[in-house]
Design a protein around this motif. Structure first.
Motif, PDB file in Angstrom:
ATOM      1  N   ARG A 102      -3.690   0.995  20.462  1.00  0.00           N
ATOM      2  CA  ARG A 102      -4.032   0.325  21.719  1.00  0.00           C
ATOM      3  C   ARG A 102      -3.755   1.218  22.926  1.00  0.00           C
ATOM      4  N   ALA A 103      -2.745   2.068  22.824  1.00  0.00           N
ATOM      5  CA  ALA A 103      -2.390   2.966  23.925  1.00  0.00           C
ATOM      6  C   ALA A 103      -3.170   4.281  23.885  1.00  0.00           C
ATOM      7  N   GLY A 104      -3.835   4.553  22.764  1.00  0.00           N
ATOM      8  CA  GLY A 104      -4.554   5.821  22.632  1.00  0.00           C
ATOM      9  C   GLY A 104      -3.619   7.008  22.488  1.00  0.00           C
ATOM     10  N   THR A 105      -2.469   6.764  21.863  1.00  0.00           N
ATOM     11  CA  THR A 105      -1.479   7.828  21.669  1.00  0.00           C
ATOM     12  C   THR A 105      -1.405   8.190  20.189  1.00  0.00           C
ATOM     13  N   PRO A 106      -0.799   9.333  19.860  1.00  0.00           N
ATOM     14  CA  PRO A 106      -0.729   9.751  18.456  1.00  0.00           C
ATOM     15  C   PRO A 106      -0.118   8.673  17.551  1.00  0.00           C
ATOM     16  N   LEU A 107      -0.680   8.582  16.357  1.00  0.00           N
ATOM     17  CA  LEU A 107      -0.254   7.571  15.391  1.00  0.00           C
ATOM     18  C   LEU A 107       0.932   8.065  14.587  1.00  0.00           C
ATOM     19  N   PRO A 108       1.781   7.142  14.118  1.00  0.00           N
ATOM     20  CA  PRO A 108       2.974   7.535  13.359  1.00  0.00           C
ATOM     21  C   PRO A 108       2.676   8.038  11.948  1.00  0.00           C
ATOM     22  N   ASP A 109       1.476   7.842  11.469  1.00  0.00           N
ATOM     23  CA  ASP A 109       1.066   8.267  10.129  1.00  0.00           C
ATOM     24  C   ASP A 109       0.137   9.479  10.283  1.00  0.00           C
ATOM     25  N   ASP A 110       0.504  10.608   9.681  1.00  0.00           N
ATOM     26  CA  ASP A 110      -0.254  11.853   9.860  1.00  0.00           C
ATOM     27  C   ASP A 110      -1.713  11.737   9.405  1.00  0.00           C
ATOM     28  N   ARG A 111      -1.929  11.074   8.284  1.00  0.00           N
ATOM     29  CA  ARG A 111      -3.298  10.960   7.765  1.00  0.00           C
ATOM     30  C   ARG A 111      -4.162  10.092   8.689  1.00  0.00           C
ATOM     31  N   LEU A 112      -3.582   8.985   9.171  1.00  0.00           N
ATOM     32  CA  LEU A 112      -4.326   8.131  10.096  1.00  0.00           C
ATOM     33  C   LEU A 112      -4.513   8.821  11.449  1.00  0.00           C
ATOM     34  N   GLU A 113      -3.541   9.619  11.855  1.00  0.00           N
ATOM     35  CA  GLU A 113      -3.687  10.374  13.103  1.00  0.00           C
ATOM     36  C   GLU A 113      -4.819  11.386  12.984  1.00  0.00           C
ATOM     37  N   ALA A 114      -4.954  12.029  11.827  1.00  0.00           N
ATOM     38  CA  ALA A 114      -6.071  12.954  11.617  1.00  0.00           C
ATOM     39  C   ALA A 114      -7.404  12.197  11.718  1.00  0.00           C
TER      40      ALA A 114
END
Length: 184
Positions: A102-114
């Motif tokens: 919702r904030a458009g910030t990096p996700l805590p999960d590396d795979r989902l962040e990719a």
């Protein structure tokens, strides 16, 4: 005077009426965004058909929601953000993941962040994603098929977010607890 009519099963163009009835049965009410899209039966049918294709693709439900929320926040569609926040919550997603999306910030999960970064790259580069970003997506454990399914999700939710913004679709009362306002 409003330009777009929030249709009902009685006021919608004939071609949209069966679709409105089906959506109402699925949700237990007629979402305002769908009622407004009904003005164009072709748009409504195309969106729902394409969305069904996206849901049948290679991304799992949480991955699909990452794509959708990335598009929805980027396009500032408060309706899609509220609806898909509710969907992620029903899927049991971590609050930290939901908040980051919702904030458009990096996700805590590396795979989902990719996946989130790749989705942004598809949007920003209009599909001409630089090789290093595609390699990073694949190195995170994603497959080429999933890259194409991201493109599908971007297309489907570009339709939805643009239509919702054009029609001024409101957040439905059942989703009010998931309301969102863009930062800045």
């Amino acid at each position: 005077m409003p330009v777009f009519t929030p249709h009902t099963a009685d006021t919608a163009p004939d071609a949209a009426r069966p679709t409105l009835a089906a959506v109402s049965r699925k949700f237990g009410y007629l979402p305002a965004a769908v009622a407004l899209m009904a003005e164009s039966p072709a748009l409504l049918t195309t969106f729902l058909t394409a969305n069904a294709g996206f849901e049948a693709g290679s991304l799992d439900p949480v991955q699909r929601e990452v794509v959708v929320l990335t598009v929805a926040t980027r396009n500032e569609c408060h309706v899609c953000v509220a609806l898909h926040t509710a969907m992620l919550t029903r899927l049991g997603a971590d609050a930290e993941l939901v908040d980051a999306l919702r904030a458009g910030t990096p996700l805590p999960d590396d795979r989902l962040e990719a996946l989130r970064r790749f989705t942004l790259a598809v949007l920003e580069h209009r599909g001409d994603v630089p090789d290093e970003l595609t390699r990073a997506f694949l190195a995170a454990g994603h497959q080429p098929r999933q890259a194409l399914d991201v493109v599908l999700g971007v297309g489907v939710y570009t339709i939805s977010t643009f239509a919702n913004r054009l029609t001024g679709a409101p957040v439905d009362p059942p989703l009010a607890g998931y309301a969102w306002t863009p930062a800045g």
